[in-house]
Design a protein around this motif. Sequence first.
Motif: not given
Length: 311
Positions: A15-16, A34-36, A39, A67, A71, A93
């Motif tokens: 997720g980084s 953070d990927a979040s 988004h 990831m 994603e 990954d």
Amino acid sequence: MTAVPYLLGFHPDPGSIVVLGLHERRIAITARVDASAVHTDPTEMWRRLAGPLADADTHAVALIGYMPADEVDIVFTLAATSPLPVLEMQRVDDGRWWSLTCTQDCCPPGQPISSDTPVDVALIAASGSPAPTRDSLNAHLQPGPDELVDDVAAHLPRRPRPTTGDAYRAIDDAHTARTDGPLPLTPDEASLLLQALADVVVRDAASGWHDDAAWWLWTDLIRTAPTGWIAPAATLLATTTYQRGNAVLARLAAEHALRDNPDYALAQLVVGLTEAHVHPGQLREALSVAVRDVAELHPGLADLMGGDPDA
């Protein structure tokens, strides 16, 4: 690819997204997001990085997403909104990497990430081995056994309080003693060193140290520090690790200091430097000047300090 965990100070978790700012195709700055957050608003992320990228004279970036394949669109989203040219995109990954920009045979998909020994040795010498995860960096900040901390507390505060000269001599001797590695501190030794760092002049005189001995000294001392005495040692760990290129641990150490003393100005400064992604070299230069100023303002310390204040 091998170098990224050393540049960050830890192995990126899933997720980084790691942003490498490049100057003349050399890495000038490294940041993890953070990927979040991407988004939510990729343009806001680039806005926050704009200052640090400009300060590092960044001409282009490379992006590495940690990831699974389903994603990876988020990396392309980040690239599409980048204000700078994106020279390379990769996905990592489960110990393997894929180039998202290269379609030639020189970049076979799913290659294992292999160790590059000469690179690893140089990076370990510069900043130490990377931690397994970001959270594991906190291990360096944990107190020792309750019995040890209680014994140190019983010795504090020392009376009479050591003079600035005696306090600096105690810190300098402890620093020199750790040239070859860590040494456990007795409660009496720890209490003297903690009392010494309560003297801001002594703390500032030691703030330019960024060698292995300084690393061992501050991590040894943090283990012994009772509540109310943690901030100076934790802050010096922050300045040491920041100068060595580990901004993540520097931020954690500074925040640890602020939990002990929310008004501790030097710890607040380190947090600000990490938020601004100031280059470690700039901090080394600033602290070098500060240490020279300490010597000039306190001539009695100049002879004790001697030599190169950055050593």
